[in-house]
Design a protein around this motif. Structure first.
Motif, PDB file in Angstrom:
ATOM      1  N   SER A 152       0.930  -1.393  -0.102  1.00  0.00           N
ATOM      2  CA  SER A 152      -0.117   0.137   0.046  1.00  0.00           C
ATOM      3  C   SER A 152       0.823   1.287   0.036  1.00  0.00           C
ATOM      4  O   SER A 152       0.551   2.437  -0.562  1.00  0.00           O
ATOM      5  CB  SER A 152      -0.854   0.005   1.249  1.00  0.00           C
ATOM      6  N   GLY A 153       1.953   1.277   0.669  1.00  0.00           N
ATOM      7  CA  GLY A 153       2.877   2.412   0.740  1.00  0.00           C
ATOM      8  C   GLY A 153       4.198   2.073   1.062  1.00  0.00           C
ATOM      9  O   GLY A 153       4.620   0.942   0.785  1.00  0.00           O
ATOM     10  N   LYS A 154       4.979   2.788   1.746  1.00  0.00           N
ATOM     11  CA  LYS A 154       6.314   2.980   1.928  1.00  0.00           C
ATOM     12  C   LYS A 154       6.698   2.247   3.112  1.00  0.00           C
ATOM     13  O   LYS A 154       7.674   1.409   3.260  1.00  0.00           O
ATOM     14  CB  LYS A 154       7.104   4.381   1.790  1.00  0.00           C
ATOM     15  N   LEU A 158       1.001   6.919   9.034  1.00  0.00           N
ATOM     16  CA  LEU A 158       1.278   5.890   7.564  1.00  0.00           C
ATOM     17  C   LEU A 158       0.557   6.184   6.510  1.00  0.00           C
ATOM     18  O   LEU A 158       1.072   6.139   5.049  1.00  0.00           O
ATOM     19  CB  LEU A 158       0.937   4.499   8.173  1.00  0.00           C
ATOM     20  N   GLY A 159      -0.597   6.960   6.517  1.00  0.00           N
ATOM     21  CA  GLY A 159      -1.481   7.205   5.365  1.00  0.00           C
ATOM     22  C   GLY A 159      -0.663   8.180   4.644  1.00  0.00           C
ATOM     23  O   GLY A 159      -1.053   8.406   3.375  1.00  0.00           O
ATOM     24  N   TRP A 165       1.968   8.168   3.204  1.00  0.00           N
ATOM     25  CA  TRP A 165       2.714   7.609   2.061  1.00  0.00           C
ATOM     26  C   TRP A 165       1.953   6.334   1.245  1.00  0.00           C
ATOM     27  O   TRP A 165       2.486   5.670   0.682  1.00  0.00           O
ATOM     28  CB  TRP A 165       4.068   6.780   2.825  1.00  0.00           C
ATOM     29  N   ILE A 166       0.745   6.578   1.506  1.00  0.00           N
ATOM     30  CA  ILE A 166      -0.269   5.408   0.880  1.00  0.00           C
ATOM     31  C   ILE A 166      -0.820   6.033  -0.537  1.00  0.00           C
ATOM     32  O   ILE A 166      -1.486   7.116  -0.272  1.00  0.00           O
ATOM     33  CB  ILE A 166      -1.300   4.984   1.701  1.00  0.00           C
ATOM     34  N   ASN A 167      -0.692   5.588  -1.578  1.00  0.00           N
ATOM     35  CA  ASN A 167      -1.141   6.058  -2.760  1.00  0.00           C
ATOM     36  C   ASN A 167      -2.789   5.824  -2.837  1.00  0.00           C
ATOM     37  O   ASN A 167      -3.045   4.519  -2.848  1.00  0.00           O
ATOM     38  CB  ASN A 167      -0.370   5.683  -3.856  1.00  0.00           C
ATOM     39  N   PRO A 168      -3.404   6.646  -2.960  1.00  0.00           N
ATOM     40  CA  PRO A 168      -4.997   6.194  -2.863  1.00  0.00           C
ATOM     41  C   PRO A 168      -5.305   5.356  -4.123  1.00  0.00           C
ATOM     42  O   PRO A 168      -6.357   4.701  -4.039  1.00  0.00           O
ATOM     43  CB  PRO A 168      -5.811   7.758  -3.514  1.00  0.00           C
ATOM     44  N   SER A 169      -4.609   5.558  -5.361  1.00  0.00           N
ATOM     45  CA  SER A 169      -4.970   4.558  -6.369  1.00  0.00           C
ATOM     46  C   SER A 169      -4.737   3.054  -5.866  1.00  0.00           C
ATOM     47  O   SER A 169      -5.137   2.227  -6.480  1.00  0.00           O
ATOM     48  CB  SER A 169      -4.015   4.766  -7.441  1.00  0.00           C
ATOM     49  N   ASN A 170      -3.960   2.740  -4.743  1.00  0.00           N
ATOM     50  CA  ASN A 170      -3.886   1.343  -4.403  1.00  0.00           C
ATOM     51  C   ASN A 170      -5.154   0.682  -3.966  1.00  0.00           C
ATOM     52  O   ASN A 170      -5.250  -0.507  -3.946  1.00  0.00           O
ATOM     53  CB  ASN A 170      -2.819   1.292  -3.286  1.00  0.00           C
ATOM     54  N   ALA A 171      -6.128   1.573  -3.739  1.00  0.00           N
ATOM     55  CA  ALA A 171      -7.503   1.122  -3.155  1.00  0.00           C
ATOM     56  C   ALA A 171      -8.308   0.728  -4.414  1.00  0.00           C
ATOM     57  O   ALA A 171      -9.485   0.181  -4.397  1.00  0.00           O
ATOM     58  CB  ALA A 171      -8.012   2.217  -2.442  1.00  0.00           C
ATOM     59  N   LYS A 172      -7.908   0.881  -5.773  1.00  0.00           N
ATOM     60  CA  LYS A 172      -8.658   0.455  -6.659  1.00  0.00           C
ATOM     61  C   LYS A 172      -8.135  -0.676  -7.617  1.00  0.00           C
ATOM     62  O   LYS A 172      -6.850  -0.906  -7.852  1.00  0.00           O
ATOM     63  CB  LYS A 172      -8.597   1.624  -7.756  1.00  0.00           C
ATOM     64  N   MET A 173      -8.983  -1.517  -8.286  1.00  0.00           N
ATOM     65  CA  MET A 173      -8.398  -2.611  -9.023  1.00  0.00           C
ATOM     66  C   MET A 173      -8.357  -1.929 -10.442  1.00  0.00           C
ATOM     67  O   MET A 173      -9.026  -1.197 -10.606  1.00  0.00           O
ATOM     68  CB  MET A 173      -9.299  -3.795  -8.810  1.00  0.00           C
ATOM     69  N   SER A 174      -7.674  -2.691 -11.242  1.00  0.00           N
ATOM     70  CA  SER A 174      -7.552  -2.158 -12.722  1.00  0.00           C
ATOM     71  C   SER A 174      -7.353  -3.514 -13.615  1.00  0.00           C
ATOM     72  O   SER A 174      -6.442  -4.117 -13.466  1.00  0.00           O
ATOM     73  CB  SER A 174      -6.348  -1.380 -13.074  1.00  0.00           C
TER      74      SER A 174
END
Length: 598
Positions: A19-21, A283-284, A286-295
């Motif tokens: 999710s992040g760093k 921690l948030g 460093w979390i990219n919001p796009s990680n919450a989406k599937m593609s």
């Protein structure tokens, strides 16, 4: 007839790492351990490995103390713990000497880690042999992870050949590491059935990310085929490009007739609350919001979902140069979405011609980087393969292991033209033992090797980060970065700095003047350093300076140390666009280089 049980492992480390760093601090991990145990549905927990050790060093904290404290409550509860290690690369991104690898297994077992999950990004059984033998010698359960991908060469027969080798080396378990989540469910089911038929004593665990959406179906198929364990996550870090949530997977398994443990939902909600608390705490940032989406776009290119953020930063860095070239050739400019699709298509073209390396770190980066440079060069009316960096050449030439598939004839011919030689030897032989050297350095520094030589191990595995931890520099950097991020988050919306800034110069004039120029980009966010110990803002390479591909021309000082600035090609600098000491963001262009012949 008793129902066959499916057991679950909570991959709490990987939930964060995907999710992040960063992962939570040790005090937070110790806080969340009791409700994880109270959930009552987990037989295993992934506690450490991968980037876990480095993250603690970047906090300015001791990773050895973190592993001991974090694994202890699970041992007391009778829950097995497992770590992830990268074969020849162990716990870092580059090869590790054998004596350091062997010490790793000894140390981690004593610290409380039961199972070593070992993978090789190339699925080279020679690299995995060192992991199996090291884990067994250290007293750990050896679980070999197959790097799963989907290609004409990655067949059930291909994977079974690896299984035969590593079972012969003495491994106890097999994991299907579906890091991009693109394994096809039916094929994975067939693979598990083949493993169980030939080696019924071998336990099988499945690890699948949810990015393109296959993993729940894959979990059902592998369970039906005989898998013993499934890796799962919990909200708010489940689904998206991470892992399926335990609630859904448990219900799916139960409905299919498997025996599964009950979930204490009060404890689940407490784990969920604490995980969100850690995100809100720091921690948030460093979390990219796009990680919450599937593609579904990930299905074709096969890239891990976690790469999307860095890939988009790369494209943004190149977009201005590409569109200037488009205008110079009388062609329409391209949107970021158009460039993304073109890059995905180029990855699909490049990947088989580079021998189908499984798209896992670091090989996914090599394939993506080559595809990006191909795209850039072709849009400048230059041929493919004009630019291949030295690390990718290392993969091509076999320095890190054997590629799964054959190289394209044009790649082999290009290597011959450059006078490069292919390697067929054991990759480990290229990296001689180093523990005596690190013992001597610790003695010079007046540092103790630590309980069970764990400090010696940490120093030998992550020398630069360990020195920054011991000096206190790491903690200072982390606290300063966190303070900066919090200030930006709390600032009025109109002055919030974008995640990726526009370059500080007129990119068009350079690209139009030098249409064949290749940008030198900042690899990370930080401070631009052209020359060490120089305060003069004018310090920078002189225009006309010759550079070599992969050789540092400068550095970016980031939160954990120095990252080199390198050119992707041999050539000469025609423009320097970044000043000594100024802040840069990842992907920002700081110089332009033209090929030597220009």
């Amino acid at each position: 007839m008793a129902k066959r049980e499916i057991k679950f492992s909570l991959v709490y480390r990987d939930m964060w790492q995907s999710s992040g760093k960063y992962v939570p601090r040790v005090d937070q991990l110790v806080e969340v351990a009791p409700p994880i145990i109270e959930m009552g549905c987990f037989d295993r927990i992934e506690t450490n490995g991968g980037a876990f050790e480095q993250v603690n060093l970047l906090f300015g904290e001791n990773p050895n103390k973190a592993v001991r404290a974090w694994t202890a409550p699970f041992h007391k509860a009778g829950i097995e713990t497992h770590m992830l290690e990268r074969g020849l690369n162990a716990l870092r991104m580059n090869p590790v000497p054998k004596d350091v690898r062997d010490l790793m297994f000894k140390v981690k077992k004593i610290q409380g880690t039961d199972i070593a999950r070992s993978f090789c990004g190339l699925n080279d059984h020679r690299n995995l042999r060192g992991s199996v033998e090291g884990a067994k010698k250290g007293g750990m359960i050896s679980q070999v992870a197959l790097s799963i991908t989907h290609s004409p060469v990655h067949t059930v027969a291909y994977y079974m050949d690896i299984v035969d080798k590593v079972v012969g080396y003495g491994c106890d378990e097999i994991c299907l590491k579906d890091m991009a989540g693109i394994g096809r469910p039916s094929v994975l089911g067939e693979l598990v059935a083949s493993i169980k038929k030939k080696y019924p004593h071998i336990k099988v665990q499945y690890h699948g990310h949810t990015g393109p959406g296959f993993s729940p179906a894959s979990m059902l198929e592998v369970a039906r085929a005989g898998a013993d364990y499934l890796d799962v996550a919990v909200e708010p870090l489940s689904w998206g490009k991470v892992h399926p949530d335990v609630i859904t997977i448990r219900e799916m398994m139960k409905a299919d007739g498997f025996a599964v443990k009950d979930i204490n939902m009060d404890a689940y909600m407490e784990v969920r609350r604490l995980t969100q608390k850690f995100i809100d705490d720091f921690l948030g940032y460093w979390i990219n919001p796009s990680n919450a989406k599937m593609s579904s776009l990930l299905v074709g290119c096969g890239l891990p979902g976690g790469m999307m953020g860095s890939m988009m930063a790369d494209l943004k860095g190149f977009q201005g140069a590409i569109n200037a070239a488009q205008r110079a050739h009388g062609r329409p400019e391209m949107s970021l979405d158009t460039l993304m699709v073109k890059l995905f298509e180029e990855v699909e073209y490049v990947w088989p011609r580079l021998g189908y390396p499984p798209l896992v770190t670091p090989f996914s980066q090599y394939v993506k980087n080559t595809a990006l440079m191909n795209l850039f060069n072709m849009l400048n009316d230059k041929p493919r393969w004009t630019t291949i960096d030295k690390d990718t050449w290392g993969m091509i030439l076999g320095h890190m292991g054997q590629l799964p598939g054959p190289l394209a004839p044009e790649i082999i011919e290009l290597a011959k033209e450059k006078g490069l030689e292919f390697s067929t030897g054991n990759p480990q032989d290229n990296y001689p033992d180093e523990l005596p050297k690190f013992r001597a350095m610790m003695q010079e520094e007046g540092w103790d090797v630590g309980e069970d030589e764990e400090e010696l191990f940490e120093f030998a595995m992550h020398e630069r980060q360990y020195r920054d931890y011991r000096s206190g520099l790491a903690k200072e950097r982390f606290n300063a970065e966190l303070k900066d991020l919090k200030a930006k988050a709390n600032a009025p919306i109109e002055v919030v700095r974008p995640v990726v800034e526009m370059p500080k110069f007129d990119i068009d004039k350079y690209v139009e003047k030098y249409p064949d120029a290749v940008p030198v980009q900042a690899p990370v966010k930080g401070q631009l350093i052209w020359e060490h110990d120089v305060d003069d803002a004018s310090a920078a390479p002189v225009v006309g300076t010759k550079v070599e591909a992969g050789v540092p021309v400068g550095y970016v000082q980031c939160y954990y140390g120095m990252e080199p600035l390198v050119s992707a090609i041999d050539g000469r600098i025609v423009a320097v666009t970044g000043k000594q000491g100024e802040s840069v963001v990842k992907g920002e262009i700081v110089a332009f280089v033209v090929p030597s012949k220009a």
